[in-house]
Design a protein around this motif. Structure first.
Motif, PDB file in Angstrom:
ATOM      1  N   GLU A 241     -14.821  12.092  -4.446  1.00  8.18           N
ATOM      2  CA  GLU A 241     -14.139  11.281  -5.229  1.00  8.18           C
ATOM      3  C   GLU A 241     -12.762  11.891  -5.728  1.00  8.18           C
ATOM      4  OE1 GLU A 241     -17.868   8.380  -7.260  1.00  8.18           O
ATOM      5  OE2 GLU A 241     -16.938  10.355  -8.317  1.00  8.18           O
ATOM      6  N   THR A 244     -10.529  12.124  -2.752  1.00  9.72           N
ATOM      7  CA  THR A 244     -10.015  10.967  -2.189  1.00  9.72           C
ATOM      8  C   THR A 244      -9.067  10.120  -3.168  1.00  9.72           C
ATOM      9  OG1 THR A 244     -12.268  10.483  -1.275  1.00  9.72           O
ATOM     10  CG2 THR A 244     -10.999   8.560  -1.990  1.00  9.72           C
ATOM     11  N   GLU A 245      -9.154  10.331  -4.687  1.00  4.68           N
ATOM     12  CA  GLU A 245      -8.436   9.987  -5.545  1.00  4.68           C
ATOM     13  C   GLU A 245      -6.729  10.694  -5.598  1.00  4.68           C
ATOM     14  OE1 GLU A 245      -7.758   9.701 -10.429  1.00  4.68           O
ATOM     15  OE2 GLU A 245      -9.607  10.234  -9.698  1.00  4.68           O
ATOM     16  N   GLN A 248      -5.473   9.385  -2.087  1.00  2.00           N
ATOM     17  CA  GLN A 248      -4.677   7.959  -1.827  1.00  2.00           C
ATOM     18  C   GLN A 248      -3.705   7.710  -3.091  1.00  2.00           C
ATOM     19  OE1 GLN A 248      -8.373   5.557  -2.343  1.00  2.00           O
ATOM     20  NE2 GLN A 248      -8.951   6.120  -0.077  1.00  2.00           N
ATOM     21  N   ALA A 411     -13.500   9.034   3.786  1.00  6.47           N
ATOM     22  CA  ALA A 411     -13.177   8.529   2.313  1.00  6.47           C
ATOM     23  C   ALA A 411     -11.779   8.529   1.841  1.00  6.47           C
ATOM     24  CB  ALA A 411     -14.085   9.434   1.448  1.00  6.47           C
ATOM     25  N   GLY A 414      -9.690   5.961   3.275  1.00  3.56           N
ATOM     26  CA  GLY A 414     -10.044   4.583   2.856  1.00  3.56           C
ATOM     27  C   GLY A 414     -10.972   3.764   3.850  1.00  3.56           C
ATOM     28  N   ASN A 415     -11.479   4.500   4.809  1.00  3.21           N
ATOM     29  CA  ASN A 415     -12.481   3.620   5.861  1.00  3.21           C
ATOM     30  C   ASN A 415     -13.729   3.734   5.321  1.00  3.21           C
ATOM     31  OD1 ASN A 415     -10.275   3.727   7.536  1.00  3.21           O
ATOM     32  ND2 ASN A 415     -10.736   5.804   8.396  1.00  3.21           N
ATOM     33  N   SER A 417     -16.232   4.264   1.414  1.00  2.00           N
ATOM     34  CA  SER A 417     -16.232   4.704  -0.112  1.00  2.00           C
ATOM     35  C   SER A 417     -17.003   6.094   0.102  1.00  2.00           C
ATOM     36  CB  SER A 417     -17.300   3.820  -0.719  1.00  2.00           C
ATOM     37  OG  SER A 417     -18.629   4.207  -0.273  1.00  2.00           O
TER      38      SER A 417
END
Length: 435
Positions: A241, A244-245, A248, A411, A414-415, A417
């Protein structure tokens, strides 16, 4: 898998690459020259290094000359091999029963040979009093199934490099706001991006770095016996997470995922990144970007809830095939003694694995006119006692590493979660670990 079948597999691999590697004249030259090196009997040993010529030619040749002077019955032939070719070349040599006597390898690849019983057991070959002359974490980095397969040579720990000018431009205090933890780094990334449009933090995910980040964030990669994945936990999910955050939200560069570690140094030298972990590049920064160099402040490596910091190790192994085991081990100990390691460390930004060498003021005292390169060295040495090899030697390491990278990429792009990607990584790891 039994040893014989593993050796057969190794032979097949080596035969496939034989045509690319060719037969080394240096390797064949030693045939018939080696003798058992007990007492005063003569021996000629072959020593392979990884891409040290021409920068360190004088140093290595000097060490060999000093060793031969002290041991006139032993001659050392040195062959330097390009880093990209070394794995194939040593596989070929081992499978054709023409292995060199002493080789510079990293723990990951060396452990694969050790698992085949292809390397001398250093617990047996090196006296206990000599084993204690090395940094404990470095000695233990070369162990698999409780057996030590190598002697540690030179080391590095992870030091952050910080561009003070960017911190000041963002309204941050470079003496107080430099990140120590991943959460600190996220805060810096947000502030720097909002205030300057630049990147506050560049965490590379190249090679084993995804695994290292996860361990530092508190995730265990496998169960105790290494048979199943163990990272599908709150800590593992938090790691997925986190990156990823950042990705993105455009708080880290695209190159964090798609580039290699060279991308970090390129962007830092261009003045586009405030903080990255790449102290091994400090000499290049000094040469290529003197203004950035002058504004660089080294700090402790970024870590997570585990508090762990990583150590990188280059080691010296002695293949079991050697006919001059005593001479080979003697040379390995000479090469890695405190005096020789201290001299080597003054030629390039590395740390010695010999405890006595680390006690030299060169690694403990900055001095009034200390430059960033001096501060990097002292910070790196100060972290040794709390650093360890975070990614222990594992079978099928390359497959495992790639599977984790593929999953976190899904992740971050965005493909999937983060949880779906973590589930994918767990399934892939369990399949690989079951082989």
């Amino acid at each position: 898998m039994k040893k014989k079948s593993l050796i057969s597999l190794l032979l097949i691999i080596a035969m496939l690459v034989m045509s690319a590697c060719g037969n080394s004249d240096d390797s064949s030259a030693k045939d018939g020259e080696k003798k058992e090196s007990g007492g005063s009997e003569e021996a000629t040993i072959e020593f392979w290094t990884m891409q040290l010529k021409p920068t360190f030619t004088d140093y290595i040749e000097g060490v060999i000359a000093d060793f031969e002077k002290e041991n006139p019955n032993i001659k050392v032939k040195w062959l330097d091999v390009p880093a990209a070719d070394l794995s194939q070349k040593i596989l070929t040599a081992v499978s054709s029963d023409s292995a060199p006597d002493v080789v510079n390898l990293n723990p990951t690849f060396a452990s694969q040979l050790a698992d085949l019983d292809a390397l001398v057991n250093m617990d047996e070959a090196v006296a206990e009093e000599d084993q204690k002359k090395y940094v404990q974490g470095a000695w233990e980095a070369n162990q698999i199934n409780g057996t030590t397969f190598a002697i540690p040579w030179y080391l590095s720990t992870e030091v952050s490099l910080n561009n003070k000018a960017i911190y000041e431009e963002a309204g941050l205090d470079p003496e107080k706001d430099i990140p120590v933890t991943y959460e600190d780094a996220k805060k810096v990334a947000k502030t720097v991006k909002e205030e300057t449009g630049k990147y506050g933090y560049f965490p590379s995910l190249d090679l084993s770095l995804v695994l290292q980040h996860m361990v530092k964030m508190g995730a265990d990669l496998t169960n105790e016996d290494g048979t199943k994945a163990a990272f599908n936990t709150d800590a593992g999910l938090k790691a997925f997470e986190y990156f990823t955050e950042l990705y993105q939200d455009d708080l880290i560069p695209r190159e964090a995922l798609t580039g290699d570690q060279r991308s970090t140094i390129d962007m830092y030298q261009a003045g586009q990144v405030a903080t990255f972990m790449g102290s091994q590049f400090i000499s290049q920064i000094k040469e290529n970007a003197p203004d950035i160099y002058e504004n660089t402040l080294p700090s402790t490596g970024i870590t997570g809830e585990s508090g762990k910091k990583t150590i990188s190790v280059q080691n010296i192994v002695v293949p079991e095939q050697t006919e001059s085991k005593e001479a080979a081990v003697k040379f390995a100990l000479f090469l890695t003694n405190a005096e020789n390691q201290l001299e080597f460390s003054k030629l390039t930004p590395i740390l010695p694995s010999a405890v006595e060498a680390l006690e030299d003021p060169y690694f403990t005292e900055a001095g009034e006119d200390a430059e960033p390169v001096d501060l990097v060295r002292i910070q790196s040495a100060a972290q040794l006692d709390e650093s360890e090899l975070l990614i222990k030697p594992m079978d099928n390491y390359d497959e495992l590493r790639q599977a984790m990278y593929d999953a976190i990429s899904e992740a971050m792009l965005g493909n999937m979660s983060p949880q779906e990607a973590l589930d994918q990584a767990e399934a892939a790891w369990n399949e690989i670990l079951s082989k």
